[in-house]
Write a protein that holds these residues in place. Structure first.
Motif, PDB file in Angstrom:
ATOM      1  N   LYS A 183       0.604  14.839   6.126  1.00 45.74           N
ATOM      2  CA  LYS A 183       1.038  16.246   6.123  1.00 45.74           C
ATOM      3  C   LYS A 183       1.283  16.745   7.550  1.00 45.74           C
ATOM      4  O   LYS A 183       2.251  17.443   7.825  1.00 45.74           O
ATOM      5  CB  LYS A 183      -0.027  17.122   5.451  1.00 45.74           C
ATOM      6  N   GLU A 184       0.360  16.386   8.441  1.00 43.58           N
ATOM      7  CA  GLU A 184       0.501  16.857   9.826  1.00 43.58           C
ATOM      8  C   GLU A 184       1.736  16.226  10.480  1.00 43.58           C
ATOM      9  O   GLU A 184       2.480  16.900  11.202  1.00 43.58           O
ATOM     10  CB  GLU A 184      -0.777  16.505  10.608  1.00 43.58           C
ATOM     11  N   LEU A 185       1.972  14.953  10.185  1.00 41.75           N
ATOM     12  CA  LEU A 185       3.152  14.284  10.735  1.00 41.75           C
ATOM     13  C   LEU A 185       4.419  14.983  10.259  1.00 41.75           C
ATOM     14  O   LEU A 185       5.346  15.237  11.043  1.00 41.75           O
ATOM     15  CB  LEU A 185       3.147  12.808  10.307  1.00 41.75           C
ATOM     16  N   SER A 186       4.426  15.331   8.988  1.00 40.53           N
ATOM     17  CA  SER A 186       5.646  15.949   8.470  1.00 40.53           C
ATOM     18  C   SER A 186       5.810  17.370   9.036  1.00 40.53           C
ATOM     19  O   SER A 186       6.925  17.808   9.319  1.00 40.53           O
ATOM     20  CB  SER A 186       5.616  15.877   6.950  1.00 40.53           C
TER      21      SER A 186
ATOM     22  N   ASP B 256       2.740  14.025  -6.930  1.00 40.11           N
ATOM     23  CA  ASP B 256       2.426  15.440  -7.162  1.00 40.11           C
ATOM     24  C   ASP B 256       2.078  16.186  -5.860  1.00 40.11           C
ATOM     25  O   ASP B 256       2.091  17.406  -5.817  1.00 40.11           O
ATOM     26  CB  ASP B 256       1.270  15.558  -8.163  1.00 40.11           C
ATOM     27  N   LEU B 257       1.754  15.459  -4.799  1.00 39.38           N
ATOM     28  CA  LEU B 257       1.372  16.136  -3.544  1.00 39.38           C
ATOM     29  C   LEU B 257       2.577  16.678  -2.774  1.00 39.38           C
ATOM     30  O   LEU B 257       2.426  17.464  -1.834  1.00 39.38           O
ATOM     31  CB  LEU B 257       0.599  15.175  -2.624  1.00 39.38           C
ATOM     32  N   GLY B 258       3.737  16.230  -3.152  1.00 38.70           N
ATOM     33  CA  GLY B 258       4.951  16.720  -2.483  1.00 38.70           C
ATOM     34  C   GLY B 258       5.081  16.258  -1.045  1.00 38.70           C
ATOM     35  O   GLY B 258       5.611  16.984  -0.204  1.00 38.70           O
ATOM     36  N   ILE B 259       4.537  15.066  -0.731  1.00 37.07           N
ATOM     37  CA  ILE B 259       4.684  14.555   0.636  1.00 37.07           C
ATOM     38  C   ILE B 259       5.377  13.201   0.607  1.00 37.07           C
ATOM     39  O   ILE B 259       5.262  12.459  -0.369  1.00 37.07           O
ATOM     40  CB  ILE B 259       3.320  14.428   1.380  1.00 37.07           C
ATOM     41  N   LYS B 260       6.066  12.898   1.721  1.00 39.71           N
ATOM     42  CA  LYS B 260       6.776  11.620   1.773  1.00 39.71           C
ATOM     43  C   LYS B 260       5.941  10.623   2.583  1.00 39.71           C
ATOM     44  O   LYS B 260       5.592  10.886   3.738  1.00 39.71           O
ATOM     45  CB  LYS B 260       8.141  11.828   2.441  1.00 39.71           C
ATOM     46  N   PHE B 261       5.611   9.499   1.935  1.00 43.76           N
ATOM     47  CA  PHE B 261       4.830   8.483   2.634  1.00 43.76           C
ATOM     48  C   PHE B 261       5.743   7.525   3.364  1.00 43.76           C
ATOM     49  O   PHE B 261       6.656   6.951   2.770  1.00 43.76           O
ATOM     50  CB  PHE B 261       3.986   7.669   1.648  1.00 43.76           C
ATOM     51  N   THR B 262       5.508   7.340   4.635  1.00 42.38           N
ATOM     52  CA  THR B 262       6.182   6.259   5.366  1.00 42.38           C
ATOM     53  C   THR B 262       5.062   5.330   5.853  1.00 42.38           C
ATOM     54  O   THR B 262       3.895   5.540   5.511  1.00 42.38           O
ATOM     55  CB  THR B 262       6.993   6.798   6.557  1.00 42.38           C
TER      56      THR B 262
ATOM     57  N   LEU C  51       0.832  -1.211   0.000  1.00 45.76           N
ATOM     58  CA  LEU C  51       0.000   0.000   0.000  1.00 45.76           C
ATOM     59  C   LEU C  51       0.864   1.258   0.000  1.00 45.76           C
ATOM     60  O   LEU C  51       0.602   2.216  -0.733  1.00 45.76           O
ATOM     61  CB  LEU C  51      -0.891  -0.016   1.249  1.00 45.76           C
ATOM     62  N   ARG C  52       1.895   1.191   0.778  1.00 46.14           N
ATOM     63  CA  ARG C  52       2.786   2.353   0.851  1.00 46.14           C
ATOM     64  C   ARG C  52       3.426   2.612  -0.516  1.00 46.14           C
ATOM     65  O   ARG C  52       3.529   3.756  -0.963  1.00 46.14           O
ATOM     66  CB  ARG C  52       3.854   2.104   1.908  1.00 46.14           C
ATOM     67  N   GLU C  53       3.841   1.530  -1.184  1.00 44.26           N
ATOM     68  CA  GLU C  53       4.454   1.681  -2.518  1.00 44.26           C
ATOM     69  C   GLU C  53       3.477   2.338  -3.469  1.00 44.26           C
ATOM     70  O   GLU C  53       3.822   3.279  -4.195  1.00 44.26           O
ATOM     71  CB  GLU C  53       4.872   0.304  -3.079  1.00 44.26           C
ATOM     72  N   SER C  54       2.214   1.853  -3.457  1.00 50.40           N
ATOM     73  CA  SER C  54       1.274   2.423  -4.426  1.00 50.40           C
ATOM     74  C   SER C  54       0.915   3.861  -4.056  1.00 50.40           C
ATOM     75  O   SER C  54       0.746   4.698  -4.932  1.00 50.40           O
ATOM     76  CB  SER C  54       0.039   1.541  -4.584  1.00 50.40           C
ATOM     77  N   PHE C  55       0.855   4.178  -2.782  1.00 48.63           N
ATOM     78  CA  PHE C  55       0.610   5.578  -2.376  1.00 48.63           C
ATOM     79  C   PHE C  55       1.752   6.463  -2.873  1.00 48.63           C
ATOM     80  O   PHE C  55       1.526   7.568  -3.336  1.00 48.63           O
ATOM     81  CB  PHE C  55       0.519   5.696  -0.858  1.00 48.63           C
TER      82      PHE C  55
END
Ligand code: CAO
Length: 519
Positions: free
Chosen positions: A409-412, A337-343, A327-331
């Motif tokens: 976003k809030e986490l970052s 384009d959202l400019g956020i890093k998914f962990t 799921l993380r990979e597909s996110f």
């Protein structure tokens, strides 16, 4: 502020009402009866609708008796002005104390000065930055004037109400003729830096030297006579910083300001001048060192001491994270384009919130005195963050109504603020449960202690690919994360924790289930 307006005979303007309130909200430092009377009389002399209001005067009186308004939380970055009531400009010199910075805060660590001795300061100009248990706060000046004496150095712990610095206020400021304060009178035109060192040193010598054995020994190590050094601590106490300043002036050490901004390890005191001869002569490389606990370290010591008194129940489980990784990979691919890093964390936070909806007892607070448990309405999920300033736990508010993107976003945002030590009181208060992702650094699992008054904390171990057997005895690889749920055993029993864990594990292992329940 009021004094300024009244004694400068400036018309009091209603648009400055907020500033007056901030003065009234200052800490309950005592003023003398004479000063109090003068202040209240002066208030009643002013013909202004603000002061004509009986409520206003009542507040002023109340403040005087030590009743004060607490500074509201809920602000992203606080900037406090120093108080006026307790430090009317007397004889041109004012003591600028550390104001109350928040509810329950008794002391702060001085982080840095924005001004130095001899500097002209404008009203509301930032003076320094301090750190309480909860946040970093900028202290601004209530006066226009000149800094005459800075009484603390970065790293000092300053009690609320203690004087931070002395200022010679602007010439225009009229002053209260006060007998008590006569000794503080400093001529406006005197040179600030020449003011005091010699005269104070003489006074010091008359009364002997105040310092701790460690400071004496430090001076001795540097070959200094402690009696030659001027103390800037309480009652003229000689601090380690005074020795560093003195040694820097004498050219024995590198610049003291440089040293004080660095980690205060003894080896660093010698800076560029450090040589094998000197360090070995003093044997510093092999000596024990005492490092004072500061900032978040200090807060951690306090909160963990409290937490250690609580009987904990630890529940360890392993969670299959294969689906989470996919799921993380597909996110990651879909949201570039959202400019956020998914962990992994935002997904774990959201699924935790879903599980908490079914097991609200884990999202509660316990009041030992009233023996009452409060089930918290919001899922304010705290995230333990390791920073160079120490461990800090800001929380993501109302996770139950946030999307995964919003959580990310809030986490970052919180992580960025934490790393730059700019979290506000609001960011770090009001948490209801905590996640400690120690696995981001390493380790199979941790055994954390609850973040009082919360009743649960969850440590996440490192996700690792390991071999598992299927039902036919065939080996296959699986990404496993160990989790350890620590809970307050006075509130939660093992069975409830285990059931909650099963629920959360279900969401993590089959994240598609989240869609069934997400709003
Ligand atoms: N297992 C395996 N990898 C993990 C992981 C875990 N449990 N947690 C994070 N990672 C990975 C991330 O996916 C990321 O990988 P990529 O760079 O390939 O994307 C990398 O590790 C770095 O993650 P991160 O730290 O940037 O982000 P995060 O959202 O996972 O964690 C934070 C944020 C603030 C929780 C973390 O940085 C941190 O400070 N952890 C320490 C917490 C701590 O000290 N706990 C102890 C408290 S009690 O003293």
């Amino acid at each position: 502020m009021i004094c300024r307006e009244i004694y400068q005979k400036n018309p009091w303007r209603c648009d400055q009402w907020w500033r007056w309130i901030s003065s009234v909200a200052a800490p309950p430092l005592r003023v003398t009866a004479v000063e109090r009377e003068k202040f209240l009389n002066s208030v009643s002399r002013v013909q202004d609708p603000v002061f004509a209001n009986p409520k206003t005067k009542h507040r002023a009186k109340n403040h005087d008796k030590g009743v004060f308004l607490s500074i509201p939380f809920g602000i992203r970055w606080c900037s406090l002005t120093t108080q006026t009531m307790a430090d009317f400009p007397v004889g041109g010199v004012v003591d600028v104390p550390l104001a109350q910075t928040g509810e329950g805060i008794a002391e702060c660590e001085l982080l840095k000065w924005f001004v130095q001795e001899g500097e002209e300061v404008e009203e509301f100009q930032p003076l320094c930055e301090v750190q309480s248990d909860k946040a970093t706060i900028e202290i601004t000046s209530r006066y226009k004037g000149k800094v005459s004496k800075v009484l603390h150095v970065p790293g000092n712990i300053v009690k609320v109400g203690e004087t931070l610095l002395k200022m010679v206020t602007d010439e225009n400021v009229s002053v209260f003729p006060s007998n008590e304060a006569a000794q503080n009178i400093v001529p406006q035109d005197c040179k600030i830096n020449e003011l005091d060192d010699d005269s104070l040193l003489k006074k010091e010598k008359i009364y002997g030297v105040l310092s701790t054995p460690a400071v004496r020994s430090f001076a001795k190590q540097l070959g200094l006579t402690i009696e030659d050094i001027l103390g800037t601590g309480h009652d003229g106490r000689i601090l380690k910083e005074d020795i560093l300043n003195y040694a820097a002036r004498k050219g024995i050490l590198k610049e003291s300001s440089e040293i004080l901004n660095e980690d205060s390890s003894a080896e660093q005191y010698l800076g560029d001048k450090k040589s094998p001869d000197i360090s070995s002569a003093y044997g510093w490389e092999y000596e024990d060192r005492s490092l004072p606990l500061r900032g978040f370290h200090r807060a951690m010591a306090k909160s963990m001491t409290l937490a250690a008194k609580i009987p904990h129940f630890q529940y360890v489980e392993e969670v299959n994270c294969d689906a989470l990784l996919d799921l993380r990979e597909s996110f990651k691919n879909e949201t570039s384009d959202l400019g956020i890093k998914f962990t992994f964390l935002p997904l774990l936070v959201k699924s935790l919130s879903m599980a908490l909806s079914r097991y609200p007892l884990l999202n509660s607070c316990f009041n030992e005195e009233s023996q009452e448990v409060t089930l918290k309405g919001s899922h304010n999920i705290g995230i333990a963050m390791a920073t160079s300033h120490g461990l800090v736990v800001p929380n993501i508010k109302k996770v139950q109504s946030l999307s995964i993107v919003e959580i990310t976003k809030e986490l970052s945002r919180l992580q960025e603020l934490a790393l730059s030590n700019k979290l506000s009181s609001n960011d770090v208060s009001g948490g209801t449960i905590t996640i400690s992702n120690i696995g981001a650094i390493g380790g199979k699992f941790g055994s954390p202690l609850v973040n009082v008054p919360e009743v649960s904390i969850i440590a996440l171990g490192r996700i690792q690919k390991i071999p598992h057997f299927d039902k036919d005895g065939n080996l296959y690889p699986v990404s496993i994360m160990m989790i350890n749920i620590s809970s307050d055993h006075r509130v939660l029993d093992g069975a409830t924790v285990a059931r909650f864990c099963n629920e959360w594990k279900r969401f993590v292992e089959k994240p598609e289930l989240l869609m069934l329940h997400m709003r």
